[in-house]
Scaffold this active site. Structure first.
Site, PDB file in Angstrom:
ATOM      1  N   GLY A 133      -4.186  -5.017  -6.604  1.00 51.13           N
ATOM      2  CA  GLY A 133      -3.025  -4.287  -7.125  1.00 51.13           C
ATOM      3  C   GLY A 133      -3.421  -2.926  -7.660  1.00 51.13           C
ATOM      4  CE1 TYR A 134      -8.146  -1.867  -7.968  1.00 49.87           C
ATOM      5  CE2 TYR A 134      -8.930   0.181  -7.017  1.00 49.87           C
ATOM      6  CZ  TYR A 134      -9.177  -0.974  -7.721  1.00 49.87           C
ATOM      7  OH  TYR A 134     -10.451  -1.236  -8.164  1.00 49.87           O
ATOM      8  CB  SER A 167      -3.520  -6.226   1.937  1.00 50.95           C
ATOM      9  OG  SER A 167      -3.517  -4.888   2.348  1.00 50.95           O
ATOM     10  CD  GLU A 249     -10.118  -0.862  -0.740  1.00 50.51           C
ATOM     11  OE1 GLU A 249     -10.041  -0.322  -1.856  1.00 50.51           O
ATOM     12  OE2 GLU A 249      -9.115  -1.151  -0.058  1.00 50.51           O
ATOM     13  CD  GLU A 378      -5.954  13.487   5.526  1.00 48.16           C
ATOM     14  OE1 GLU A 378      -6.130  12.307   5.125  1.00 48.16           O
ATOM     15  OE2 GLU A 378      -5.295  13.766   6.534  1.00 48.16           O
TER      16      GLU A 378
END
Ligand SMILES: Cc1cc2nc3c(=O)[nH]c(=O)nc-3n(C[C@H](O)[C@H](O)[C@H](O)COP(=O)(O)OP(=O)(O)OC[C@H]3O[C@@H](n4cnc5c(N)ncnc54)[C@H](O)[C@@H]3O)c2cc1C
Length: 394
Positions: A133-134, A167, A249, A378
């Protein structure tokens, strides 16, 4: 030492041959073959369940974690041998897990002993599935703008707010979640919380993707009570934990560029297009593009090997996962462009039996997200520019 490693290799091969079911030695053909574990997971077969069980019992779902936390206690060299032997026998990964690739390393570094003993063995055995949960509707690349609040109520926090792109939130058991505990400062007011998705006040709503799948969700928190002992790290110091976890990650996502992923591109192209009179792929332009991809892919594999060795030895530059994530995901996107080119009009089919329900097209569309998830390309390039090349900020 080398002799010890040879003995370990021989024993490992014997054990894998005896314990890895034959069905788990065939390549995965779809997302459905991935074993995620957790309370709500439905195993595809007895073999998949058995493979997770024996690997979990041996600690080999997380071979380099300490034994006391459910790991295999292997050295980096032994872990590498295990990986090589699994690849040689074609053994599937027994468990895919955000707990292993993201939360576990953060727990090992920042967790209390109680937290480590509580959560790590369950991650190792695939009993609890975690989600991340970011991101929030107004906090993606600018993650520290997050607004989900955690109000201090003495022995617990009261969490309110919304996450997005979470996700598998609807299938996960627990969430690692960034919350705001101080609004007077940006990075310095974030707290990292762990809580059960079955807590009262948590709800999820799936988001449908361009590929037709729906692996992620909007996640809502409405007066969710989270006990204080479920803070990972210090209150208001969650940004450090968040950044450390992001490095892991990005390392995980960079692995998508790995050469061992999925079916062989050359074999697929040969099957679709056939050979010329010299036994080469009968399309010189595509042949050259595939050759170029293969060269880049070999170079990336060599760099990944060195990167992993240095990572395990604690010797990498903190911005290196950004470099690997950028290149690995671009490479994976290129690979699927080539699958589409080799597949021709067949690959564009969405529903037919011949296309396996649009397998190539769906996989190609999924890769478009690779350069967004875990931080966009980016942003990775900005990090490389600033922290590795030491260029001034724009
Ligand atoms: C498949 C997938 C799975 C995901 N899973 C999760 C999950 O489980 N949990 C979770 O919390 N999040 C998840 N995310 C969210 C993901 O982390 C964010 O989408 C990502 O960080 C980008 O944020 P954003 O979508 O808000 O885009 P924005 O930040 O709004 O960016 C939009 C565009 O602007 C560019 N941009 C923004 N700022 C800059 C800058 N400073 N310099 C140059 N360009 C810039 C970006 O690169 C991008 O092209 C997932 C995303 C995807 C696609």
């Amino acid at each position: 030492m080398a002799e010890d490693l040879d003995t370990f290799r021989a024993e490992t091969r014997r054990w894998l041959e005896a314990n890895c079911p034959p069905e788990m030695r065939t390549p995965m053909t779809s997302e459905k073959d991935v074993c995620w574990g957790g309370r709500n997971f439905t195993f595809q077969s007895e073999a998949q369940k058995q493979w997770l069980k024996v690997m979990g019992e041996r600690g080999w779902t997380v071979p380099d974690w300490p034994k006391e936390y459910g790991g295999g206690g292997l050295s980096p060299a032994e872990t590498k041998v295990l990986r090589q032997e699994m690849a040689a026998l074609g053994c599937r990964k027994p468990l895919e897990s955000f707990g292993i690739s993201m939360l576990g390393p953060a727990l090992l570094k920042y967790g209390t002993e109680e937290q480590k003993h509580e959560h790590l063995p369950k991650i190792a055995r695939g009993e609890i599935r975690w989600c991340q949960g970011y991101s929030e509707p107004n906090a993606g690349s600018d993650l520290a703008s997050l607004a989900t609040s955690a109000e201090d109520k003495g022995d617990h926090f009261l969490v309110n707010g919304q996450k997005v792109w979470t996700s598998y939130a609807d299938q996960a058991d627990w969430i690692f979640c960034l919350t705001r505990t101080d609004t007077s400062t940006k990075q310095g007011g974030i707290t990292f919380l762990l809580f059960d998705m079955e807590s009262e006040g948590v709800s999820t709503k799936p988001i449908l993707l361009i590929s037709g799948n729906s692996p992620f969700c909007e996640t809502f928190f409405d007066d969710v009570k989270v006990p204080k002992d479920q803070v990972l790290g210090e209150i208001n110091q969650g940004w450090s934990v968040a950044k450390y976890l992001l490095g892991h990650e990005r390392e995980m996502i960079s692995g998508m560029g790995g050469r061992s992923q999925g079916p062989s591109l050359s074999d697929y192209a040969l099957g679709k297009i056939g050979k010329d009179e010299h036994g080469r792929l009968d399309d010189p332009v595509l042949r050259a593009r595939i050759a170029m991809y293969e060269v880049r892919s070999h170079a990336f594999a060599a760099m990944s090997e060195r990167f992993m060795d240095r990572l395990k030895a604690g010797k990498i530059h903190p911005a290196q996962p950004s470099m690997m994530k950028y290149y690995g995901t671009e490479l994976n996107k290129d690979r699927h462009e080539l699958f589409m080119a080799a597949g021709g009009s067949d690959a564009l089919e969405w529903d037919s039996e011949g296309s396996g329900g649009g397998k190539a097209a769906r996989a190609w569309l999924r890769t478009k997200a690779n350069s967004i998830e875990g931080g966009t390309s980016e942003i990775q390039l900005n990090i490389v520019a600033k922290r590795i090349l030491e260029l001034p900020e724009a």
